[in-house]
Design a protein around this motif. Structure first.
Motif, PDB file in Angstrom:
ATOM      1  N   ILE A 167       0.847  -1.185   0.000  1.00 50.65           N
ATOM      2  CA  ILE A 167       0.000   0.000   0.000  1.00 50.65           C
ATOM      3  C   ILE A 167       0.887   1.242   0.000  1.00 50.65           C
ATOM      4  O   ILE A 167       1.919   1.272   0.695  1.00 50.65           O
ATOM      5  N   PRO A 168       0.561   2.257  -0.781  1.00 46.63           N
ATOM      6  CA  PRO A 168       1.401   3.464  -0.777  1.00 46.63           C
ATOM      7  C   PRO A 168       1.274   4.213   0.540  1.00 46.63           C
ATOM      8  O   PRO A 168       0.289   4.064   1.268  1.00 46.63           O
ATOM      9  N   GLY A 169       2.301   5.006   0.825  1.00 42.23           N
ATOM     10  CA  GLY A 169       2.214   5.864   2.001  1.00 42.23           C
ATOM     11  C   GLY A 169       3.063   5.395   3.155  1.00 42.23           C
ATOM     12  O   GLY A 169       3.911   4.501   3.030  1.00 42.23           O
ATOM     13  N   SER A 170       2.797   5.994   4.298  1.00 44.83           N
ATOM     14  CA  SER A 170       3.666   5.864   5.472  1.00 44.83           C
ATOM     15  C   SER A 170       3.308   4.645   6.324  1.00 44.83           C
ATOM     16  O   SER A 170       2.399   3.874   6.021  1.00 44.83           O
ATOM     17  N   HIS A 171       4.023   4.539   7.421  1.00 45.82           N
ATOM     18  CA  HIS A 171       3.800   3.506   8.432  1.00 45.82           C
ATOM     19  C   HIS A 171       2.350   3.492   8.906  1.00 45.82           C
ATOM     20  O   HIS A 171       1.821   2.436   9.255  1.00 45.82           O
ATOM     21  N   TRP A 172       1.698   4.662   8.917  1.00 43.94           N
ATOM     22  CA  TRP A 172       0.326   4.776   9.418  1.00 43.94           C
ATOM     23  C   TRP A 172      -0.674   4.697   8.259  1.00 43.94           C
ATOM     24  O   TRP A 172      -1.529   5.556   8.090  1.00 43.94           O
ATOM     25  N   ALA A 173      -0.603   3.619   7.489  1.00 44.03           N
ATOM     26  CA  ALA A 173      -1.506   3.464   6.348  1.00 44.03           C
ATOM     27  C   ALA A 173      -2.966   3.429   6.775  1.00 44.03           C
ATOM     28  O   ALA A 173      -3.852   3.814   6.009  1.00 44.03           O
ATOM     29  N   LEU A 174      -3.246   2.991   7.983  1.00 45.47           N
ATOM     30  CA  LEU A 174      -4.624   2.959   8.464  1.00 45.47           C
ATOM     31  C   LEU A 174      -5.209   4.359   8.606  1.00 45.47           C
ATOM     32  O   LEU A 174      -6.439   4.523   8.602  1.00 45.47           O
ATOM     33  N   ARG A 175      -4.345   5.391   8.688  1.00 45.34           N
ATOM     34  CA  ARG A 175      -4.821   6.773   8.731  1.00 45.34           C
ATOM     35  C   ARG A 175      -4.736   7.447   7.364  1.00 45.34           C
ATOM     36  O   ARG A 175      -5.561   8.298   7.045  1.00 45.34           O
ATOM     37  N   THR A 176      -3.752   7.080   6.560  1.00 41.99           N
ATOM     38  CA  THR A 176      -3.589   7.741   5.263  1.00 41.99           C
ATOM     39  C   THR A 176      -4.428   7.105   4.169  1.00 41.99           C
ATOM     40  O   THR A 176      -4.778   7.760   3.192  1.00 41.99           O
ATOM     41  N   GLU A 177      -4.744   5.805   4.307  1.00 42.21           N
ATOM     42  CA  GLU A 177      -5.518   5.081   3.290  1.00 42.21           C
ATOM     43  C   GLU A 177      -6.638   4.283   3.962  1.00 42.21           C
ATOM     44  O   GLU A 177      -6.769   3.066   3.757  1.00 42.21           O
ATOM     45  N   PRO A 178      -7.504   4.922   4.742  1.00 45.38           N
ATOM     46  CA  PRO A 178      -8.509   4.146   5.486  1.00 45.38           C
ATOM     47  C   PRO A 178      -9.521   3.439   4.599  1.00 45.38           C
ATOM     48  O   PRO A 178      -9.996   2.352   4.958  1.00 45.38           O
ATOM     49  N   ASP A 179      -9.872   4.021   3.448  1.00 44.12           N
ATOM     50  CA  ASP A 179     -10.824   3.363   2.556  1.00 44.12           C
ATOM     51  C   ASP A 179     -10.274   2.025   2.075  1.00 44.12           C
ATOM     52  O   ASP A 179     -10.957   0.996   2.113  1.00 44.12           O
ATOM     53  N   ARG A 180      -9.024   2.057   1.609  1.00 49.12           N
ATOM     54  CA  ARG A 180      -8.424   0.836   1.073  1.00 49.12           C
ATOM     55  C   ARG A 180      -8.184  -0.186   2.176  1.00 49.12           C
ATOM     56  O   ARG A 180      -8.463  -1.382   2.006  1.00 49.12           O
ATOM     57  N   VAL A 181      -7.692   0.264   3.318  1.00 50.73           N
ATOM     58  CA  VAL A 181      -7.436  -0.655   4.426  1.00 50.73           C
ATOM     59  C   VAL A 181      -8.732  -1.309   4.892  1.00 50.73           C
ATOM     60  O   VAL A 181      -8.798  -2.530   5.085  1.00 50.73           O
ATOM     61  N   ALA A 182      -9.784  -0.519   5.071  1.00 50.17           N
ATOM     62  CA  ALA A 182     -11.064  -1.068   5.516  1.00 50.17           C
ATOM     63  C   ALA A 182     -11.616  -2.060   4.491  1.00 50.17           C
ATOM     64  O   ALA A 182     -12.148  -3.126   4.855  1.00 50.17           O
ATOM     65  N   ALA A 183     -11.493  -1.742   3.212  1.00 53.24           N
ATOM     66  CA  ALA A 183     -12.000  -2.636   2.164  1.00 53.24           C
ATOM     67  C   ALA A 183     -11.251  -3.960   2.172  1.00 53.24           C
ATOM     68  O   ALA A 183     -11.859  -5.036   2.024  1.00 53.24           O
TER      69      ALA A 183
END
Length: 304
Positions: free
Chosen positions: A277-293
């Motif tokens: 997933i692109p982005g930082s260590h905190w992907a759950l905050r930067t990409e919540p739509d993708r993480v939740a899906a």
């Protein structure tokens, strides 16, 4: 173990309760219909359960979602003894929360950072066989895997490779040294400085994240490192097989965890699903739509 809690509220609203793991009180937030499949989320260091709010909001329509403050963080009790932060005690906490949230059915476990480290322990422990339906780890390798990867590189004469892997985890040493957590979080850092760093990483913040009690939580949470890291580095650790499906979500821009720390994952989870997933260590905050899906998709595909 004495579960206790506040009055239940409407299932469509977030609600809080207290769950007891022995004498340790754990603060738990829940959302969603309690008759739906349960998802339990465990945060990392130096965060609190509030880090999960964007993902929880996206899952609550289809799942019964719960997140809890690990011991030492947020609204949970903070034992003083270092031994109270042993992974075995953290397993007791998960067992208590699971018994309160979904006592009669397996749960989908999701962990970030140290929450992922914990999750690997639980999904490979015979104690929790049948209690976990699936496990998703975000930026969280197993401790034994990380140690094994580094030792393997050293034995193969690839010291430069091993040191390169360890370079991202430089912060572990000061956290384990006497006075290190106090120096890091009370002298060098502050909540405002940490918010500034998170902003540089593209991580959204709000009133509850990072925690207003960040320095206190970070000092307490350093016991996770001080208790568990030396014991794994100096001891022998068997790479136990996972008893539930495992999904890895690995941030491409993670500045703290080397991708090589996940190399042993397929050895214990043959049907492992690995997602970048692109982005930082905190992907759950930067990409919540993708993480939740991805969490929802993996949970729905898990054997019932």
């Amino acid at each position: 173990m004495v579960p206790a809690g506040t009055e239940r509220q409407a299932p469509t609203r977030a609600r809080t309760r207290t769950v007891y793991s022995g004498e340790v009180a754990l603060a738990v937030t829940e959302a969603g219909d309690e008759t739906r499949p349960a998802v339990i989320m465990i945060h990392g260091y130096p965060d609190t359960k509030e880090v999960w709010e964007p993902v929880m909001a996206r899952l609550a329509a289809d799942f019964h979602v719960a997140a809890y403050d690990v011991r030492g963080a947020g609204g949970s009790d903070a034992p003083r003894r270092r031994s109270d932060y042993d992974l075995a005690r953290l397993a007791d906490d998960f067992a208590a929360v699971r018994a309160a949230v979904a006592p009669d059915r397996p749960v989908h476990l999701v962990g970030h950072d140290w929450g992922g480290i914990q999750g690997w322990e639980f999904v490979t422990a015979p104690r929790f066989a049948g209690a976990i339906a699936s496990f998703t780890s975000i930026a969280g390798p197993a401790l034994g895997h990380a140690v094994s990867a580094t030792r393997g590189a050293m034995r193969a004469g690839r010291a430069v490779v091993a040191l390169g892997r360890m370079r991202r985890s430089w912060y572990i040493l000061p956290l384990c040294l006497p006075g290190g957590p106090w120096l890091a979080w009370d002298v060098l850092l502050s909540r405002d400085r940490w918010r500034w760093y998170l902003a540089r990483e593209g991580v959204p913040t709000d009133a509850g994240f990072p925690s207003p009690m960040l320095a206190r939580d970070a000092r307490n949470g350093a016991n996770l490192y001080r208790r568990n890291i030396p014991r794994r580095v100096l001891g022998r650790h068997r790479l136990a097989p996972a008893h539930a499906p495992v999904q890895l979500i690995i941030p491409e821009g993670d500045r703290f965890i080397s991708p090589a720390y996940y190399d042993a994952a397929e050895r214990v989870a043959p049907a492992l699903r690995r997602r970048m997933i692109p982005g930082s260590h905190w992907a759950l905050r930067t990409e919540p739509d993708r993480v939740a899906a991805w969490i929802a998709e993996f949970a729905r595909e898990a054997p019932r």
